[in-house]
Design an enzyme around this catalytic site. Structure first.
Site, PDB file in Angstrom:
ATOM      1  N   ASP A  84       0.864  -1.211   0.161  1.00  0.00           N
ATOM      2  CA  ASP A  84       0.010  -0.054  -0.020  1.00  0.00           C
ATOM      3  C   ASP A  84       0.945   1.091   0.136  1.00  0.00           C
ATOM      4  O   ASP A  84       1.661   1.349   0.757  1.00  0.00           O
ATOM      5  CB  ASP A  84      -0.725   0.105   1.437  1.00  0.00           C
ATOM      6  CG  ASP A  84      -2.056   0.805   1.003  1.00  0.00           C
ATOM      7  OD1 ASP A  84      -2.400   1.263   0.058  1.00  0.00           O
ATOM      8  OD2 ASP A  84      -2.515   1.441   2.182  1.00  0.00           O
ATOM      9  N   HIS A 133      -3.475  13.660   1.035  1.00  0.00           N
ATOM     10  CA  HIS A 133      -3.845  12.734   1.882  1.00  0.00           C
ATOM     11  C   HIS A 133      -2.539  12.838   3.125  1.00  0.00           C
ATOM     12  O   HIS A 133      -3.122  12.933   4.185  1.00  0.00           O
ATOM     13  CB  HIS A 133      -3.936  11.475   1.306  1.00  0.00           C
ATOM     14  CG  HIS A 133      -3.961  10.288   2.505  1.00  0.00           C
ATOM     15  ND1 HIS A 133      -5.035  10.123   3.272  1.00  0.00           N
ATOM     16  CD2 HIS A 133      -3.265   9.415   2.807  1.00  0.00           C
ATOM     17  CE1 HIS A 133      -4.922   8.999   4.239  1.00  0.00           C
ATOM     18  NE2 HIS A 133      -3.705   8.613   3.696  1.00  0.00           N
ATOM     19  N   GLU A 153     -10.445   3.810   3.265  1.00  0.00           N
ATOM     20  CA  GLU A 153      -9.408   4.647   2.428  1.00  0.00           C
ATOM     21  C   GLU A 153      -9.780   4.168   0.937  1.00  0.00           C
ATOM     22  O   GLU A 153      -9.949   2.899   0.543  1.00  0.00           O
ATOM     23  CB  GLU A 153      -8.057   4.173   2.890  1.00  0.00           C
ATOM     24  CG  GLU A 153      -7.736   4.738   4.262  1.00  0.00           C
ATOM     25  CD  GLU A 153      -6.230   4.790   4.381  1.00  0.00           C
ATOM     26  OE1 GLU A 153      -5.446   4.027   3.717  1.00  0.00           O
ATOM     27  OE2 GLU A 153      -5.527   5.671   5.413  1.00  0.00           O
ATOM     28  N   GLU A 172      -9.236   4.123  -2.459  1.00  0.00           N
ATOM     29  CA  GLU A 172      -7.860   3.803  -3.462  1.00  0.00           C
ATOM     30  C   GLU A 172      -8.155   3.181  -4.548  1.00  0.00           C
ATOM     31  O   GLU A 172      -9.010   2.568  -4.937  1.00  0.00           O
ATOM     32  CB  GLU A 172      -6.746   3.017  -2.513  1.00  0.00           C
ATOM     33  CG  GLU A 172      -6.743   3.461  -0.916  1.00  0.00           C
ATOM     34  CD  GLU A 172      -5.552   2.780  -0.491  1.00  0.00           C
ATOM     35  OE1 GLU A 172      -4.769   1.933  -1.168  1.00  0.00           O
ATOM     36  OE2 GLU A 172      -5.388   3.144   0.878  1.00  0.00           O
ATOM     37  N   ASP A 185      -9.090   0.371   1.663  1.00  0.00           N
ATOM     38  CA  ASP A 185      -8.293  -0.031   2.630  1.00  0.00           C
ATOM     39  C   ASP A 185      -8.829   0.182   4.116  1.00  0.00           C
ATOM     40  O   ASP A 185      -8.504   1.166   4.706  1.00  0.00           O
ATOM     41  CB  ASP A 185      -6.915   0.465   2.440  1.00  0.00           C
ATOM     42  CG  ASP A 185      -5.903  -0.168   3.226  1.00  0.00           C
ATOM     43  OD1 ASP A 185      -6.039  -1.401   3.581  1.00  0.00           O
ATOM     44  OD2 ASP A 185      -4.801   0.669   3.775  1.00  0.00           O
ATOM     45  N   ARG A 191      -8.308   3.540  13.035  1.00  0.00           N
ATOM     46  CA  ARG A 191      -7.325   4.844  13.449  1.00  0.00           C
ATOM     47  C   ARG A 191      -7.148   5.033  14.809  1.00  0.00           C
ATOM     48  O   ARG A 191      -5.819   5.446  15.005  1.00  0.00           O
ATOM     49  CB  ARG A 191      -8.137   6.309  13.022  1.00  0.00           C
ATOM     50  CG  ARG A 191      -8.633   6.456  11.622  1.00  0.00           C
ATOM     51  CD  ARG A 191      -7.461   6.113  10.682  1.00  0.00           C
ATOM     52  NE  ARG A 191      -7.968   6.561   9.166  1.00  0.00           N
ATOM     53  CZ  ARG A 191      -7.279   6.313   8.225  1.00  0.00           C
ATOM     54  NH1 ARG A 191      -5.994   5.747   8.361  1.00  0.00           N
ATOM     55  NH2 ARG A 191      -7.582   6.397   7.046  1.00  0.00           N
ATOM     56  N   GLN A 207      -4.324   1.986  15.154  1.00  0.00           N
ATOM     57  CA  GLN A 207      -3.240   2.698  14.098  1.00  0.00           C
ATOM     58  C   GLN A 207      -2.357   3.576  14.836  1.00  0.00           C
ATOM     59  O   GLN A 207      -1.155   3.654  14.833  1.00  0.00           O
ATOM     60  CB  GLN A 207      -3.776   3.060  12.816  1.00  0.00           C
ATOM     61  CG  GLN A 207      -2.665   3.601  11.582  1.00  0.00           C
ATOM     62  CD  GLN A 207      -3.228   4.393  10.609  1.00  0.00           C
ATOM     63  OE1 GLN A 207      -4.471   4.343  10.419  1.00  0.00           O
ATOM     64  NE2 GLN A 207      -2.247   4.738   9.600  1.00  0.00           N
ATOM     65  N   LYS A 261      -4.926  -2.052  10.230  1.00  0.00           N
ATOM     66  CA  LYS A 261      -5.017  -1.786   8.613  1.00  0.00           C
ATOM     67  C   LYS A 261      -5.113  -3.588   8.087  1.00  0.00           C
ATOM     68  O   LYS A 261      -5.976  -3.821   7.297  1.00  0.00           O
ATOM     69  CB  LYS A 261      -3.869  -1.433   7.741  1.00  0.00           C
ATOM     70  CG  LYS A 261      -3.450  -0.161   8.021  1.00  0.00           C
ATOM     71  CD  LYS A 261      -4.299   0.639   7.268  1.00  0.00           C
ATOM     72  CE  LYS A 261      -3.818   2.245   6.935  1.00  0.00           C
ATOM     73  NZ  LYS A 261      -4.382   3.109   6.231  1.00  0.00           N
ATOM     74  N   THR A 320      -9.254  -5.413   3.590  1.00  0.00           N
ATOM     75  CA  THR A 320      -8.910  -4.782   2.595  1.00  0.00           C
ATOM     76  C   THR A 320      -9.879  -5.118   1.212  1.00  0.00           C
ATOM     77  O   THR A 320      -9.598  -6.400   0.468  1.00  0.00           O
ATOM     78  CB  THR A 320      -7.539  -4.812   1.931  1.00  0.00           C
ATOM     79  OG1 THR A 320      -6.553  -4.267   3.171  1.00  0.00           O
ATOM     80  CG2 THR A 320      -7.287  -3.729   0.969  1.00  0.00           C
ATOM     81  N   GLU A 353     -10.035  12.310   7.265  1.00  0.00           N
ATOM     82  CA  GLU A 353      -9.660  13.743   6.935  1.00  0.00           C
ATOM     83  C   GLU A 353     -10.947  14.415   6.666  1.00  0.00           C
ATOM     84  O   GLU A 353     -10.927  15.608   6.841  1.00  0.00           O
ATOM     85  CB  GLU A 353      -9.043  13.523   5.367  1.00  0.00           C
ATOM     86  CG  GLU A 353      -7.711  13.001   5.321  1.00  0.00           C
ATOM     87  CD  GLU A 353      -7.300  12.565   4.226  1.00  0.00           C
ATOM     88  OE1 GLU A 353      -7.088  13.565   3.313  1.00  0.00           O
ATOM     89  OE2 GLU A 353      -7.283  11.412   3.770  1.00  0.00           O
TER      90      GLU A 353
END
Lengths: 394, 394
Positions: free
Chosen positions: B106, B113, B179, B181, B213, B217, B220, B233, B237, B338
């Site tokens: 990844d 970002h 996420e 992606e 993904d 948080r 993490q 993570k 996925t 975000e």
């Protein structure tokens, strides 16, 4: 029929019986068991197609009852007469990667190593991060570059920037290093969403290998913030060819060092999974370090419990490694960056003042564990020789 | 024989032809190609056993000449009459993970970002690390938990510690995030020791999928120093079921944003591999973000060149993902951390004030690229619904 010659002091006697994948000239890779300096061909000794495969995965997936019954049957058979065509001299066997690797995770479970690396990589802050004593820190590595002992290591190229340089440069790594580790192989998978407790360790883990997690320190130091090591580690990870069954390590099981603070409940178990294993690092034939696995802070049972506590599935063929094994003493450090303190304190290797690996250098890491009745249980060596970086048009 | 109904404005028209693995009730998974709302069974359309497999890997390994010839032949055949038993309504097809994933990497290739996350995770230092504009920062993820769109996401449990808490606690993640992606799938492998240049991208990469993904948080933030994200993570996925061939994206190829400083030679190519793809994030059926892939700083060709520059082999089935796609605008951010600025600025979702994911929430990420003659090339959606954490005796 023939009777196997087993010297009484062999590290690969009847209490060990590690599994590997071997071939002889013109034959296909298949599963064998090592007895002293012989490979016993399990496709002949036991009538089971699970051994006529180029990896241990299918056998490992069968689970602890089958592992125990198979080990018991092999032990019984190799004490008696075995078919002559089932026995191959170790010298005539080519060893292959014993397992098709699924996911590869590398931990960081030695307090001495983490402290040393913290001092070297982050001299201006506390060497041990605040999370380190609360969880076994780990990260995913590259599965496809896990290779068997004896495979040459091509010096990696990459980007690096020393703190005193303005911009990064590109080229072959100038700080190529080793990491002496032990690795654990998962046989029985778990389901996504579920987790494995520390006391369920032996229901899932099949066996143990020696690992050399080759590391390019210059590449690693520049790339690893904030998402961790990537190219500094991904070019090669070597494992020993013989997978020592967990059952062979019963006498080596000890408590880990005291864990303070006490870890959260999901990391606690009632069984001992510290392991009394001594490693030896040879650099160009000279012993430079003897890392003691017994000093590892986190146990492999805690590592597996942590890996799956979020519901991530474990798969047959998963490899998780302990991280560098380093003891308190200088001659117990399992990486050259620690042994030579970032290259500032060279060691003498065969008359040469050495810091990091040069082309042509060879490293062999061996290990042995406490066995029953004062005997010792050997692991196969993990060896690798450095060959020059491939030419580049870049 | 039958003629396929292909609406002129379909995102899955004759210029797209993505591949997937499907089954119908009582049949085995096999390879099909999507045409409008039909799945065309390639085991019937083309007489090649490579399609009678539960993954695209064997086909992907054949390389660009075979990919081009196959695409051309499929395009020709589906314009005419096709056997009736080769056509399945999309609604009657169950889609499977299209690829057996080898290594999963990844990246972190969006400047917006990386800047946003830097501000949120490390408020006291510069948001972008010194290495960020010199190399595409990336790390290895967990391959075994790459799952196909539609699979439920079990809320992960784990250890977390907020900065103002004295000790860590354990429980289901309270900051579960997405996420958005794009992901790239390698077909043709490379050899250990060698590397792939940016201009060799299309000789190795087969196609493109949408990726979610999923990220915890709270887990993490506590675990990721110094070795990067792990359990935050590794629980899941998700990828979209349809692999859009690189050839279908010819009209979407654009320059990346200007790269300053100029990257090192090994990251430079002469071909354009920026991609004009628009993503859409739907949270419980409501569009909350439209991330623009065109703004990604690093191209996927640079990501693959970087991954292999140290000699790490690329394998058939390797997945590498771009990292969260975020644009400059607030409504262009591809992660909820975000979008809600760390949970401090909730968004209204179907009348609810939302920050992170609640049990029962569903997220769908879709994407479409610029196609030939003003048309658009669609990607299959990647969907997932959050189900409660499994009960724990810990």
């Amino acid at each position: 029929m023939t009777v196997l010659d087993i010297p009484v002091d062999s590290l690969f006697g009847l209490d060990n019986l590690p599994y590997g994948v071997f071939s002889t000239e013109g034959t296909a890779p298949r599963v064998g068991v090592r007895v002293a300096d012989h490979v016993v061909d399990l496709t002949i000794l036991l009538d089971d197609e699970v051994f006529a495969q180029p990896s241990l995965n299918a056998f490992m997936a069968r689970g602890p009852e089958v592992w125990a019954a198979t080990r018991s049957r092999i032990s019984e058979l190799v004490r008696g007469e075995v078919p002559e065509n089932a026995v191959v001299d170790l010298a005539n066997a080519t060893m292959h990667l014993p397992v098709e690797i699924a996911d590869y995770v590398d931990f960081y479970a030695s307090e001495h190593h983490a402290t040393n690396l913290g001092r070297l990589f982050r001299p201006d802050s506390a060497p041990l991060m605040p999370n380190w004593k609360h969880l076994p820190v780990g990260y995913h590595g590259r599965s496809s570059t896990v290779i068997v002992s004896g495979t040459d290591i091509v010096r990696p190229r990459g980007q690096r920037k020393a703190p005193d340089e303005a911009t990064p440069t590109f080229g072959p790594s100038q700080r190529l290093d080793i990491e002496a580790e032990m690795g654990f192989l998962v046989g029985v998978p778990s389901t996504i969403g579920d987790s494995i407790t520390p006391d369920e360790f032996a229901e899932h883990v099949f066996g143990v290998v020696v690992v050399n997690d080759w590391s390019a320190r210059d590449i690693q130091a520049w790339e690893y913030v904030p998402l961790g090591p990537f190219l500094g580690k991904s070019f090669a990870t070597s494992i020993s060819p013989w997978v020592v069954p967990l059952a062979a390590l019963a006498a080596a099981r000890i408590d880990t060092p005291a864990q303070d603070p006490q870890p959260l409940l999901y990391l606690r178990g009632t069984e001992k999974w510290g392991l009394d294993i001594d490693l030896t690092v040879e650099w160009n034939g000279q012993v430079v370090s003897r890392p003691p696995y017994a000093q590892m802070y986190w146990s492999p049972a805690q590592m597996l419990a942590h890996t799956t506590v979020n519901g991530a599935a474990a798969s047959t063929g998963d490899l998780f490694a302990s991280g560098t094994v380093s003891g308190a003493g200088r001659d117990e450090r399992g990486a050259f960056i620690e042994l030579t303190w970032g290259g500032k304190e060279p060691v003498q290797v065969a008359g040469r003042s050495s810091t990091f690996l040069e082309d042509g250098d060879e490293v062999a890491i061996t290990a042995s564990a406490v066995g029953p009745n004062g005997a010792r249980i050997g692991f196969g060596a993990v060896r690798g020789r450095i060959v020059p970086a491939h030419p580049s048009d870049r």
